[in-house]
Design an enzyme around this catalytic site. Sequence first.
Site, PDB file in Angstrom:
ATOM      1  N   SER A 215       0.822  -1.211   0.000  1.00 21.00           N
ATOM      2  CA  SER A 215       0.000   0.000   0.000  1.00 21.00           C
ATOM      3  C   SER A 215       0.857   1.262   0.000  1.00 21.00           C
ATOM      4  O   SER A 215       0.363   2.352  -0.309  1.00 21.00           O
ATOM      5  CB  SER A 215      -0.939   0.008   1.200  1.00 21.00           C
ATOM      6  OG  SER A 215      -0.227   0.149   2.417  1.00 21.00           O
TER       7      SER A 215
ATOM      8  N   PRO B  45      -0.618  -2.456   8.544  1.00 21.15           N
ATOM      9  CA  PRO B  45       0.644  -2.548   9.285  1.00 21.15           C
ATOM     10  C   PRO B  45       1.571  -1.343   9.126  1.00 21.15           C
ATOM     11  O   PRO B  45       2.640  -1.299   9.713  1.00 21.15           O
ATOM     12  CB  PRO B  45       1.292  -3.793   8.681  1.00 21.15           C
ATOM     13  CG  PRO B  45       0.815  -3.806   7.270  1.00 21.15           C
ATOM     14  CD  PRO B  45      -0.601  -3.311   7.319  1.00 21.15           C
ATOM     15  N   GLY B  46       1.158  -0.359   8.284  1.00 19.79           N
ATOM     16  CA  GLY B  46       1.926   0.877   8.272  1.00 19.79           C
ATOM     17  C   GLY B  46       2.442   1.344   6.923  1.00 19.79           C
ATOM     18  O   GLY B  46       3.383   2.136   6.868  1.00 19.79           O
ATOM     19  N   GLY B  47       1.838   0.889   5.823  1.00 12.55           N
ATOM     20  CA  GLY B  47       2.322   1.287   4.502  1.00 12.55           C
ATOM     21  C   GLY B  47       2.281   2.786   4.267  1.00 12.55           C
ATOM     22  O   GLY B  47       3.264   3.389   3.830  1.00 12.55           O
TER      23      GLY B  47
ATOM     24  N   ASP C   2      -5.011   2.615  14.757  1.00 13.73           N
ATOM     25  CA  ASP C   2      -5.475   1.288  14.335  1.00 13.73           C
ATOM     26  C   ASP C   2      -5.418   0.349  15.531  1.00 13.73           C
ATOM     27  O   ASP C   2      -4.478   0.429  16.333  1.00 13.73           O
ATOM     28  CB  ASP C   2      -4.610   0.735  13.204  1.00 13.73           C
ATOM     29  CG  ASP C   2      -5.332  -0.343  12.398  1.00 13.73           C
ATOM     30  OD1 ASP C   2      -5.815  -1.318  13.009  1.00 13.73           O
ATOM     31  OD2 ASP C   2      -5.406  -0.217  11.166  1.00 13.73           O
TER      32      ASP C   2
ATOM     33  N   ASP D 100     -10.540   3.440  17.482  1.00 12.77           N
ATOM     34  CA  ASP D 100     -11.415   3.398  16.321  1.00 12.77           C
ATOM     35  C   ASP D 100     -11.151   4.648  15.474  1.00 12.77           C
ATOM     36  O   ASP D 100     -11.319   5.779  15.946  1.00 12.77           O
ATOM     37  CB  ASP D 100     -12.872   3.360  16.791  1.00 12.77           C
ATOM     38  CG  ASP D 100     -13.858   3.234  15.637  1.00 12.77           C
ATOM     39  OD1 ASP D 100     -13.470   3.446  14.480  1.00 12.77           O
ATOM     40  OD2 ASP D 100     -15.031   2.922  15.917  1.00 12.77           O
TER      41      ASP D 100
ATOM     42  N   ASP E  97      -6.775   5.016   4.539  1.00 10.82           N
ATOM     43  CA  ASP E  97      -6.912   3.926   3.576  1.00 10.82           C
ATOM     44  C   ASP E  97      -7.753   2.802   4.184  1.00 10.82           C
ATOM     45  O   ASP E  97      -7.496   1.619   3.962  1.00 10.82           O
ATOM     46  CB  ASP E  97      -5.518   3.403   3.163  1.00 10.82           C
ATOM     47  CG  ASP E  97      -5.583   2.455   1.977  1.00 10.82           C
ATOM     48  OD1 ASP E  97      -6.534   2.561   1.188  1.00 10.82           O
ATOM     49  OD2 ASP E  97      -4.688   1.598   1.855  1.00 10.82           O
TER      50      ASP E  97
ATOM     51  N   LYS F  32     -13.109   3.093  -1.587  1.00 15.83           N
ATOM     52  CA  LYS F  32     -13.286   1.755  -2.149  1.00 15.83           C
ATOM     53  C   LYS F  32     -14.636   1.719  -2.867  1.00 15.83           C
ATOM     54  O   LYS F  32     -15.684   1.524  -2.242  1.00 15.83           O
ATOM     55  CB  LYS F  32     -13.252   0.691  -1.053  1.00 15.83           C
ATOM     56  CG  LYS F  32     -12.160   0.899   0.002  1.00 15.83           C
ATOM     57  CD  LYS F  32     -10.778   0.639  -0.563  1.00 15.83           C
ATOM     58  CE  LYS F  32      -9.730   0.725   0.556  1.00 15.83           C
ATOM     59  NZ  LYS F  32      -8.364   0.477   0.088  1.00 15.83           N
TER      60      LYS F  32
END
Length: 349
Positions: free
Chosen positions: A192, A226-228, A244, A264, A280, A309
């Site tokens: 990402s 995870p941190g992209g 997150d 949240d 994202d 999305k």
Amino acid sequence: MTDTTSATTLLLCCRAGFEGECAAEIQTRAAEAGFAGFAKAKPDSGYVAFQPYGTDARAFAAALDFSALIFARQWIACGELLRELPVDDRVTPLLEAARGLADGPFGALRVETPDTNEAKALSAFCRPFEKAFAAAARKAGLLLDDARAPRLHLFFLSSAAGWAGVSQPGNSSDWPMGIPRLKMPHDAPSRSVLKLAEAFEFFMDREEQAEWLREGLTAVDLGACPGGWTWQLVQHGLQVTAIDNGAMDSRLMATGQVEHVQADGFVWRPSRPVHWLVCDMVEQPARVAALVADWLADGDAQRAMFNLKLPMKKRLDELEYCQHLIESRLQEAGKKIRRLAFRQLYHDR
């Protein structure tokens, strides 16, 4: 030989499966600009052919803003489709077609195909042909190295059929096929990271990147794990708050530039305003658009980069609804929108 002295077709490259949205968008933009015409869109072909009535496709493209289009990666003003190119000499008819489109020498050559699995097999043909054609074009005085001059495109549907066309620097994509070739960093937490890298390249020029992507600025990444996207911001020197409930990449946390808050993303807000909000999250587009609009309207962030999305159907309708939602919320808050733009990115798979 087919007469190609006029550009009859504006060819728009897009992601396979989005031909309908690309066609609807160019029809709408044409009507808004006072042009009539029709679009041909074959499902999963990776391109749309728009034919303006009574207008050269070059003049038609010049009257529109390419960067405002959402689903088109590139556009090319083309002559007639050349079919049954001779196997023993494809160069000559393509040179003649290019000469008919030229007001002077072209500044660059692009040999391209649709971005489809079927067309990938053409790469073995296109690479050596590009060298051969470039040499012939230079010898004919049709090709120079000049970034300001129009680009010549050869867009192949097969090794025996394709278009010769032209695009104008500054009102088209600088990337071949409209696709940025970004290398996946070896230490990035996820692919990402390429989405945000492409977004920065498309939406921001070098001066803007230097001003807004640097040390001393702050950002919040909603749905970060995870941190992209956080990784991409960290590379530019920003201090990032990653929101997150999941786990962040340990190497990213070791940089000292990231604070991980397990919360949240639709509820959490910062104690003080930040320069950037990025998001994202996998969620309904209207819900993400409303969230981003609230952050900007309330002054919690100065700028935002976010991913919508889109659903499988009525994608353009959904996008227009999200745009209206954001504009309305900011207008109600008395906020002036400097720029609100959308783009379907190549690396957003």
